[in-house]
Design an enzyme around this catalytic site. Structure first.
Site, PDB file in Angstrom:
ATOM      1  N   CYS A 180      -2.202  -4.434  11.276  1.00  0.00           N
ATOM      2  CA  CYS A 180      -0.745  -4.353  11.393  1.00  0.00           C
ATOM      3  C   CYS A 180      -0.343  -4.768  12.807  1.00  0.00           C
ATOM      4  CB  CYS A 180      -0.251  -2.926  11.179  1.00  0.00           C
ATOM      5  SG  CYS A 180      -0.487  -2.296   9.520  1.00  0.00           S
ATOM      6  N   HIS A 228       6.631  -1.531  12.950  1.00  0.00           N
ATOM      7  CA  HIS A 228       5.213  -1.474  12.579  1.00  0.00           C
ATOM      8  C   HIS A 228       5.087  -2.219  11.252  1.00  0.00           C
ATOM      9  CE1 HIS A 228       1.400   1.260  11.953  1.00  0.00           C
ATOM     10  NE2 HIS A 228       1.256   0.108  11.347  1.00  0.00           N
ATOM     11  N   THR A 238       3.753   4.425  17.818  1.00  0.00           N
ATOM     12  CA  THR A 238       3.185   4.246  16.488  1.00  0.00           C
ATOM     13  C   THR A 238       1.668   4.323  16.610  1.00  0.00           C
ATOM     14  OG1 THR A 238       3.311   3.002  14.410  1.00  0.00           O
ATOM     15  CG2 THR A 238       3.095   1.700  16.391  1.00  0.00           C
TER      16      THR A 238
END
Lengths: 200, 153
Positions: free
Chosen positions: B21, B38, B15
């Site tokens: 995040c 994520h 990711t």
């Protein structure tokens, strides 16, 4: 991608024009060079498209962000690619430096100041047009991956979809050209207020 | 972003551009089944606009766990690795809204404790973004960050 009718587009383009015009004047003074501006590109888009428009999630950008304070709440962010940031810093220092060079504190504060000028210009044009009182908080800055930086304001306002105002402006002087991206996100209540005030 | 994926060795999973995040990998070392989440925000219940459960740490982890078990992972053998949860901008004030990165990593710890899955490695917080890639064949999580050397945890 873009859900705008003609009226909305007109208003947003006007914000881009007036804001860009103010910014152009300030930049001319700062860079001691006559700066002109191309017609800004204004659109509403979602988070992913915004990130793509600035080179993708892993592209490194320089970004300056302020909270919007006043009758509405949200964030406004100015971002540029590192190439543009280096051009700007070189210009301010009056020397050519490698694009590999790491910015010193003075360079960073110069970028921050330019971001602040642009942010304030666009926000004041927004204020003029809507009659809604708004001003930017002290600017904060980050140089990092676009995905990492830009997700922050989107997350805080739970806005990933079609609600990010993007203004891309190209400023050109005799020997310098800067491409800047403005990202503006208002929270849900504030978006309602803005639309209402503009009669949309 | 706001999603999870399941992957089985010899595939790898990645990711890009984690800022505030948080990225969570759950993997079963015995059979190379893994998942990567994520997540953007800590708690599902705290937000009104919550149609996507994978956007949140708590519900994202619960759903990913269920998907891993369906895929054949053994819950008792699962281990977790965590990265992200940075604070990308230096705010002087410290209100709830602004430390979302920290809230995310705290939510990961709470949720995994509740689900009884041990965190075996982490690279969290600080002020920079991360791109992560997990190889279920080796159990290694590779972390790239701008201006920092590559890190393997």
């Amino acid at each position: 991608m873009e859900k705008m009718d003609a009226t909305e587009l007109n208003y947003l383009t006007e914000i881009g024009n007036i804001g860009g015009g103010n910014a152009m004047t300030s930049l001319s003074v700062l860079l001691s060079s006559k700066i002109s501006m191309k017609m800004p590109k204004v659109s509403l888009m979602d988070f992913d498209d915004f990130v793509e428009s600035i080179g993708g999630a892993e592209n490194v950008i320089a970004a300056v962000m302020s909270n919007i304070i006043g009758e509405i709440k949200g964030f406004i962010l100015f971002a540029m690619n590192m190439e543009d940031a280096h051009r700007l810093v070189n210009r301010l220092r009056g020397i050519e430096l490698s694009t590999e060079i790491i910015f010193n504190d003075l360079d960073l504060s110069a970028i921050k100041e330019i971001g602040n000028i642009l942010i304030s210009s666009y926000l004041s044009s927004m204020e003029t047009l809507t009659g809604i009182h708004m001003r930017p908080s002290n600017p904060m800055m980050s140089i990092d991956m676009a995905g990492a930086i830009l997700s922050f304001p989107a997350i805080i306002n739970s806005r990933e979809h079609d609600d990010i105002l993007r203004i891309e402006s190209q400023f050109e002087g005799e020997d310098i050209s800067i491409n800047g991206h403005i990202m503006m996100i208002a929270d849900e209540e504030s978006s309602v207020i803005i639309r209402k005030r503009l009669g949309l | 972003m706001a999603e999870f994926e399941i992957c089985v060795r010899p595939q790898m999973i990645t990711t890009i551009g984690l800022g505030s995040c948080v990225g969570v990998v759950l993997y079963d070392p015995s059979n190379g089944i893994c998942g990567m989440l994520h997540a953007m925000l800590p708690h599902y219940s705290a937000i009104r606009n919550n149609s996507n459960r994978a956007k949140f740490v708590d519900t994202g982890l619960e759903d990913m766990l269920a998907a891993l078990i369906r895929q054949g992972a053994d819950k008792k053998r699962l281990k977790a690795k965590v990265a992200g949860g940075a604070q990308m901008f230096d705010f002087s004030s410290d209100s709830d809204v602004l430390s979302v990165g920290l809230q995310n990593t705290l939510a990961v710890k709470e949720t995994l404790e509740r689900l009884r899955i041990p965190i075996v490695a982490e690279d969290i917080g600080e002020h920079y973004g991360r791109t992560i890639c997990f190889d279920p064949a080796t159990g290694e999580l590779n972390i790239k960050a701008v201006g920092h050397s590559n890190l393997v945890i």
